[in-house]
Structure formats: C-alpha cells, structure tokens
Design an enzyme around this catalytic site. Structure first.
Site, PDB file in Angstrom:
ATOM      1  CB  CYS A  80      -0.998  -0.020   1.153  1.00 13.77           C
ATOM      2  SG  CYS A  80      -2.338   1.194   0.939  1.00 13.77           S
ATOM      3  CE  LYS A 137     -10.248   4.798   3.310  1.00 11.66           C
ATOM      4  NZ  LYS A 137     -10.528   4.748   4.767  1.00 11.66           N
ATOM      5  CB  SER A 140      -8.350   0.930   3.145  1.00 16.14           C
ATOM      6  OG  SER A 140      -8.717   1.975   4.011  1.00 16.14           O
ATOM      7  CG  HIS A 146      -4.095  -3.067   2.833  1.00 12.65           C
ATOM      8  ND1 HIS A 146      -2.958  -2.938   3.602  1.00 12.65           N
ATOM      9  CD2 HIS A 146      -4.460  -1.804   2.492  1.00 12.65           C
ATOM     10  CE1 HIS A 146      -2.647  -1.661   3.735  1.00 12.65           C
ATOM     11  NE2 HIS A 146      -3.533  -0.952   3.065  1.00 12.65           N
ATOM     12  CD  GLU A 185      -1.798  -6.166   4.539  1.00 13.97           C
ATOM     13  OE1 GLU A 185      -1.875  -4.965   4.856  1.00 13.97           O
ATOM     14  OE2 GLU A 185      -1.718  -6.533   3.348  1.00 13.97           O
TER      15      GLU A 185
END
Length: 326
Positions: free
Chosen positions: A142, A163, A192, A235, A237
C-alpha cells in the site's frame, strides 16, 4: 515447517488458536537447517494487529522462517506500548549488518503528506537503498508500495477525489506468472487508500511488470523482472473485519465515509462481511517465499554480490540455487 517467532509475541497465541504452527527461538535453534530470514518494517500504528495479519500469511508456507521486526527511529508510535516495541523490535542501525532472504515494508497512515514531509522519510530512503544489497526480495504494501515506486523509479502518487475503499476484483495480466501461479483470472483484494500511483508513468518503466489490475482503480500487483522488488497496492493481509473496523471508526468520528464496496452483504454494515480474498492472499505469499527459497544464495551474504537480475532460469548459472539444502 513453522515460522519462528519470539516466545511471548502476542501473535503467537492468536496463531496457535487458529491451528497455525509456530515455534519459538529455543526450539528452532535445535534444527540443523538454514531457515529463511525475513525482516518486517512495520509502519502501521496498530503494530500487533499488523504483525498477526502478516505472520498469518507467512505461516502458510511449508518453509521455516525466522522473523525480525524493524521500526524507524524518527517516529513515536502512539498505538503500541513502549514495552512491546522494546521487547520485539530493533532499529535499522541494529539490523543493517544483517542479510535477509526477504523483507516486508508495510503501509502507513501518512498518504495525505508528500513523501518528503513524512518525519521518517530520510530514514526510510536509507532502508530502501540498503535493501538493494542486503535483501533478496522486498514486498512493499500500500503506502509502502507507493513510497517504494517513488524512491526507486520516481513514480509519483496522486490524491484521489474519493477514497478507494472496499473489496475490488482484479484481473490477471499474465496468468502464468510465477508470483501469481494458481490465481484465478479474477481475484479480490481489499483496498483502503486516498491516493493512487501514476499508472501512465508506471507503464513507461521497462523494469516493471503489472501482474494484476482493475480498470477503474488501477494496477495492484507490480514486480521487477527478477522479483527483487514487489509492490502490492492493496491489502491482501487484511483480516475479515479490518475494513469494518475502519468504517465504523470513521462513522463514530463523524468523518465522511462511504460503505466499503463489495464488502458487507447487501451493503448492510450490520451484516457480517464475507472473506473473499484469503486463498489468493495465501497463494501470493506462498509463491513469494517459494521463489525466495529457490533463488536466494545459501550463503546469504552473497546477496551483496548480485549485480544482474536473477530469474528462475538463471539460478544454476549463477550458483545461487538452494534446491538442495545442507
């Protein structure tokens, strides 16, 4: 084989409750192998949560992995106890003589700032430069990916009008690439972020390849030809409830936030979200560790001698194969 992590690390108890096998330093030291050595530069504010998320993925590999945690000097962590940092983390100055098979640089909640305005930017630049001679392969996540692309290839980030928030379908550009081997042609990734990379500038860099992307939000997995540098904009993870926690946090703070895309069933934030990305997250990190295991020099300090890109077809020529362990 298991990951080798400090005995009292909070993530160890969580992983064991999920039936994930981890051993501590004392047991690992009795095994006569050279495990993979990884270092995690954790720039996230909730460090224990991020540790657990990343270790959960690393643990799915059959390889034994030793983990070091790195932190930056020029930033005070307000969301993780000082005792935890002192016990489990080291500064770059204490680790810079080490060599590592792999490194992970996490994201950070500083994307509203220009890179040069981040209080640890100069130190991060030193770490990223050091990684070129002391780490065989580095995964940037990210904001860490945006920072890596900016530092190594002068690819700027762009502030978005809205966003990017939710679970987005990504299309494989090359379904036979080693790193994404086993992926479906469409896979899902949590995002995000308020910023994006300059995709046009990215495509002009011959050293880089895009492995997956979304037509609306841009590239997701980007690699160098030899996988020495890997940039993941999303992301993988993230845990099942990470986006829900971010959503409700902003709602309670009165911040403008839309319901995460493709996340809550029927877009109802009171319903439990579905975990759609776990298998591809496991595959990505398993493929990465397998590649690193196959190609990193057994004598790990020889990483500093690598002058040319090393690919899967070159490992025997350069004498870097570890297919037969001592």
């Amino acid at each position: 084989m298991p990951i080798n992590i400090p005995k009292d690390l909070p993530a160890k108890e969580i992983l064991e409750s999920e039936k994930i096998f981890a051993i501590d330093d004392s047991d690992a030291s009795k095994q006569d192998i050279r495990p993979l050595k990884l270092v995690i530069l954790n720039l996230m504010p909730k460090k224990i949560e991020t540790e657990t998320q990343i270790l959960r993925l690393i643990s799915k590999s059959p390889l034994q992995v030793d983990i070091d945690f790195m932190m930056v000097k020029n930033h005070d962590s307000k969301n993780t106890s000082h005792d935890h940092l002192v016990k489990f983390y080291d500064f770059f100055d204490h680790l810079k003589m080490n060599y590592y098979d792999g490194m992970i640089i996490t994201g950070a909640p500083v994307e509203h700032l220009a890179f040069e305005e981040v209080d640890y930017w100069e130190e991060l630049k030193q770490i990223m430069e050091w990684s070129k001679t002391h780490v065989f392969s580095t995964v940037h996540i990210c904001w860490g990916a945006q920072a890596g692309l900016y530092y190594h290839y002068d690819i700027a980030k762009q502030l978005l009008p809205e966003k990017v928030f939710g679970i987005f379908p990504e299309r494989l550009v090359d379904e036979y690439d080693f790193l994404t081997n086993g992926f479906d042609e469409i896979h899902y990734t949590p995002h995000s972020r308020h910023t994006a990379i300059d995709a046009d500038a990215l495509r002009k860099v011959k050293q880089l390849s895009i492995l997956s992307e979304n037509d609306e939000i841009g590239p997701n997995i980007i690699v160098t030809k030899d996988y020495r540098q890997i940039f993941v904009i999303g992301h993988f993870e993230y845990s099942k409830d990470t986006l829900a926690q971010e959503y409700w946090r902003d709602v309670h703070l009165g911040k403008p936030i839309h319901i995460p895309f493709n996340y809550f069933p029927d877009d109802d934030p009171n319903k439990e979200p579905l975990l759609k990305w776990r298998s591809h997250a496991n595959l990505l990190y398993r493929n990465w560790l397998n590649y690193v295991y196959q190609v990193t020099p057994y004598m790990i300090e020889k990483i500093a001698e690598i002058k040319e890109p090393i690919g899967t077809g070159q490992k025997e020529e350069h004498g870097y194969s570890r297919a037969f362990r001592k």
